[in-house]
Design an enzyme around this catalytic site. Sequence first.
Site, PDB file in Angstrom:
ATOM      1  N   LYS A  16     -42.012   2.004  23.500  1.00 49.34           N
ATOM      2  CA  LYS A  16     -43.093   1.954  24.680  1.00 49.34           C
ATOM      3  C   LYS A  16     -44.557   1.582  24.223  1.00 49.34           C
ATOM      4  O   LYS A  16     -45.138   0.787  24.939  1.00 49.34           O
ATOM      5  CB  LYS A  16     -43.403   3.763  24.846  1.00 49.34           C
ATOM      6  N   ARG A  91     -44.917  13.729  30.046  1.00 44.16           N
ATOM      7  CA  ARG A  91     -43.764  14.377  29.387  1.00 44.16           C
ATOM      8  C   ARG A  91     -43.038  15.487  29.711  1.00 44.16           C
ATOM      9  O   ARG A  91     -41.921  15.954  29.264  1.00 44.16           O
ATOM     10  CB  ARG A  91     -44.403  14.769  27.976  1.00 44.16           C
ATOM     11  N   ARG A 130     -40.405   2.688  11.013  1.00 43.84           N
ATOM     12  CA  ARG A 130     -41.917   2.742  11.331  1.00 43.84           C
ATOM     13  C   ARG A 130     -42.609   3.717  10.309  1.00 43.84           C
ATOM     14  O   ARG A 130     -43.836   3.754   9.959  1.00 43.84           O
ATOM     15  CB  ARG A 130     -42.278   3.312  12.685  1.00 43.84           C
ATOM     16  N   ARG A 136     -47.816   7.838  10.061  1.00 50.37           N
ATOM     17  CA  ARG A 136     -47.431   8.930  11.265  1.00 50.37           C
ATOM     18  C   ARG A 136     -46.532  10.071  10.306  1.00 50.37           C
ATOM     19  O   ARG A 136     -45.382   9.633  10.172  1.00 50.37           O
ATOM     20  CB  ARG A 136     -46.813   8.491  12.632  1.00 50.37           C
TER      21      ARG A 136
HETATM   22  O1  C5P Z   1     -45.961   9.341  22.642  1.00 55.81           O
HETATM   23  P1  C5P Z   1     -45.992   9.624  21.125  1.00 55.81           P
HETATM   24  O2  C5P Z   1     -44.752   9.335  20.624  1.00 55.81           O
HETATM   25  O3  C5P Z   1     -47.089   8.783  20.414  1.00 55.81           O
HETATM   26  O4  C5P Z   1     -46.527  11.282  20.801  1.00 55.81           O
HETATM   27  C1  C5P Z   1     -46.507  11.698  19.277  1.00 55.81           C
HETATM   28  C2  C5P Z   1     -46.831  13.066  19.708  1.00 55.81           C
HETATM   29  O5  C5P Z   1     -48.002  13.518  20.143  1.00 55.81           O
HETATM   30  C3  C5P Z   1     -45.611  13.955  20.182  1.00 55.81           C
HETATM   31  O6  C5P Z   1     -44.476  14.117  19.639  1.00 55.81           O
HETATM   32  C4  C5P Z   1     -46.488  15.268  20.741  1.00 55.81           C
HETATM   33  O7  C5P Z   1     -46.600  16.104  19.635  1.00 55.81           O
HETATM   34  C5  C5P Z   1     -47.690  14.688  21.014  1.00 55.81           C
HETATM   35  N1  C5P Z   1     -47.678  14.288  22.671  1.00 55.81           N
HETATM   36  C6  C5P Z   1     -47.919  15.292  23.433  1.00 55.81           C
HETATM   37  N2  C5P Z   1     -47.958  15.170  24.658  1.00 55.81           N
HETATM   38  C7  C5P Z   1     -48.030  13.909  25.128  1.00 55.81           C
HETATM   39  C8  C5P Z   1     -48.201  12.788  24.279  1.00 55.81           C
HETATM   40  C9  C5P Z   1     -48.129  13.068  22.802  1.00 55.81           C
HETATM   41  O8  C5P Z   1     -47.704  16.460  23.188  1.00 55.81           O
HETATM   42  N3  C5P Z   1     -48.182  13.836  26.593  1.00 55.81           N
HETATM   43 MG    MG Z   2     -45.833   5.417  21.306  1.00 61.44          MG
END
Ligand code: C5P
Ligand code: MG
Length: 197
Positions: A16, A91, A130, A136
């Site tokens: 994404k 989400r 990654r 991360r």
């Molecule tokens: O979208 P991404 O994979 O970068 O998100 C990393 C973490 O950020 C998720 O695992 C979650 O803990 C938090 N997150 C969330 N709600 C979102 C986007 C991210 O809680 N809408």
């Molecule tokens: Mg991402």
Amino acid sequence: MSKLNIILFGPPGAGKGTQSEKLTSHYALKHLSTGDILRAERQAGTELGRQANAYIEKGELVPDAVVIGMVEQMVRAHAAAPGFIFDGFPRTVAQGEALDAMLKSLDMDITTVLSLEVDEDELTRRLLERGMTSGRVDDQDEATIRNRFKVYNNETSPLKEFYKAQGKLQSIHGMGSIDEIFGSLCEAIDNSQSETY
Ligand code: C5P
Ligand code: MG
């Protein structure tokens, strides 16, 4: 011409973020990555970042109200943009409903939802790879990665039915080269724009 508001949907590691960067420059859109925003807040040590930290470290979701408030602020601040790419948001179905309502209040809507389909073995491989360079914390631990898949399957994937019911969901084969997948995404976007309602 109405705005182009795209949701890039898919499990952790689906690509994404990578594809959002490319689409953002190709279509001159505003990239709104909730994960990036939360990580930046965490890095900066803000109150929001402090709250989000515990969730991120475990691969859990930050509560709906917090994330929805964050997105609403960004959408309003950039309402003049030609459109948005929502990356990592919504989400949950509650977040999807809130996004529809906030866009409607600004006389906008979601143009299309592109769902990147990648199998779990490939996702795990990508995330661990990654994790070696991204720094991360949530990419470096297999238990956290497994929990993120579980959370995705339980809480996030029901959004597919939500957008399918709106006639907005397009599934995209997310395995292959970055450029191949980018080509498929562009094709899907161009098709959704040429449709007349
Ligand atoms: O979208 P991404 O994979 O970068 O998100 C990393 C973490 O950020 C998720 O695992 C979650 O803990 C938090 N997150 C969330 N709600 C979102 C986007 C991210 O809680 N809408
Ligand atoms: Mg991402």
